[in-house]
Design a protein around this motif. Structure first.
Motif, PDB file in Angstrom:
ATOM      1  N   GLU A  66       0.851  -1.181   0.000  1.00  0.00           N
ATOM      2  CA  GLU A  66       0.000   0.000   0.000  1.00  0.00           C
ATOM      3  C   GLU A  66       0.892   1.237   0.000  1.00  0.00           C
ATOM      4  O   GLU A  66       1.854   1.320   0.762  1.00  0.00           O
ATOM      5  N   TRP A  67       0.574   2.180  -0.903  1.00  0.00           N
ATOM      6  CA  TRP A  67       1.298   3.448  -0.942  1.00  0.00           C
ATOM      7  C   TRP A  67       0.760   4.351   0.155  1.00  0.00           C
ATOM      8  O   TRP A  67      -0.455   4.461   0.333  1.00  0.00           O
ATOM      9  N   ARG A  68       1.685   4.994   0.879  1.00  0.00           N
ATOM     10  CA  ARG A  68       1.304   5.963   1.910  1.00  0.00           C
ATOM     11  C   ARG A  68       2.315   7.095   1.940  1.00  0.00           C
ATOM     12  O   ARG A  68       3.437   6.944   1.484  1.00  0.00           O
ATOM     13  N   ILE A  69       1.908   8.186   2.549  1.00  0.00           N
ATOM     14  CA  ILE A  69       2.819   9.303   2.779  1.00  0.00           C
ATOM     15  C   ILE A  69       3.447   9.089   4.153  1.00  0.00           C
ATOM     16  O   ILE A  69       2.741   8.965   5.157  1.00  0.00           O
ATOM     17  N   ALA A  70       4.779   9.030   4.186  1.00  0.00           N
ATOM     18  CA  ALA A  70       5.504   8.824   5.436  1.00  0.00           C
ATOM     19  C   ALA A  70       5.567  10.124   6.229  1.00  0.00           C
ATOM     20  O   ALA A  70       5.192  11.197   5.741  1.00  0.00           O
ATOM     21  N   ASP A  71       6.068  10.040   7.454  1.00  0.00           N
ATOM     22  CA  ASP A  71       6.198  11.222   8.319  1.00  0.00           C
ATOM     23  C   ASP A  71       7.045  12.316   7.673  1.00  0.00           C
ATOM     24  O   ASP A  71       6.841  13.490   7.939  1.00  0.00           O
ATOM     25  N   ASN A  72       7.996  11.913   6.820  1.00  0.00           N
ATOM     26  CA  ASN A  72       8.868  12.894   6.166  1.00  0.00           C
ATOM     27  C   ASN A  72       8.267  13.431   4.861  1.00  0.00           C
ATOM     28  O   ASN A  72       8.967  14.038   4.067  1.00  0.00           O
ATOM     29  N   GLU A  73       6.967  13.166   4.660  1.00  0.00           N
ATOM     30  CA  GLU A  73       6.220  13.648   3.491  1.00  0.00           C
ATOM     31  C   GLU A  73       6.561  12.919   2.187  1.00  0.00           C
ATOM     32  O   GLU A  73       6.113  13.336   1.126  1.00  0.00           O
ATOM     33  N   LYS A  74       7.362  11.876   2.240  1.00  0.00           N
ATOM     34  CA  LYS A  74       7.683  11.102   1.034  1.00  0.00           C
ATOM     35  C   LYS A  74       6.692   9.957   0.886  1.00  0.00           C
ATOM     36  O   LYS A  74       6.231   9.386   1.866  1.00  0.00           O
ATOM     37  N   ARG A  75       6.401   9.631  -0.376  1.00  0.00           N
ATOM     38  CA  ARG A  75       5.557   8.465  -0.655  1.00  0.00           C
ATOM     39  C   ARG A  75       6.373   7.204  -0.461  1.00  0.00           C
ATOM     40  O   ARG A  75       7.492   7.099  -0.966  1.00  0.00           O
TER      41      ARG A  75
END
Length: 115
Positions: A66-75
């Motif tokens: 699953e694609w998500r946005i990480a805490d550092n704003e990266k996909r």
């Protein structure tokens, strides 16, 4: 430092990846890092090796992603093991235990009779 052949790394890639994912979800770089750390720096997947294996595991329904946005704003693409993957890992473990025992037996010198 042990020099593990590419062939052996390829043969162990499925149980290695499934074992890491059984501990919890992960993304590509984290998978690479965990295997490297667990092996004391001896084994390291490259991106070019890891991602095709992950795609094949997903096609076989052993993992999901699953694609998500990480805490550092990266996909990031996060991977999880499925129940089918857990069953496969159980079988992989049996296979590797069998092979380990077989090699241990074959590497032990035969006892010769002194008659």
């Amino acid at each position: 430092m042990t020099n593990v052949s590419k062939e052996l790394l390829a043969a162990t890639s499925v149980p290695l990846i499934l074992s890491v994912l059984k501990r919890g979800e992960s993304y590509g770089y984290e998978l690479i890092k965990e295997v490297k750390e667990a092996s004391g720096g001896t084994l390291q997947f490259s991106d070019g090796t890891l991602y095709p294996i992950l795609r094949k595991l997903e096609e076989r329904e052993l993992i999901t992603s699953e694609w998500r946005i990480a805490d550092n704003e990266k996909r990031r693409r996060y991977y999880n093991i499925t129940n089918k993957g857990k069953a496969q890992l159980k079988q992989e473990k049996k296979n590797w235990e069998f092979l380990n025992n077989l090699l241990g037996t074959l590497w032990t010198p035969k006892k010769t009779s002194l008659t």
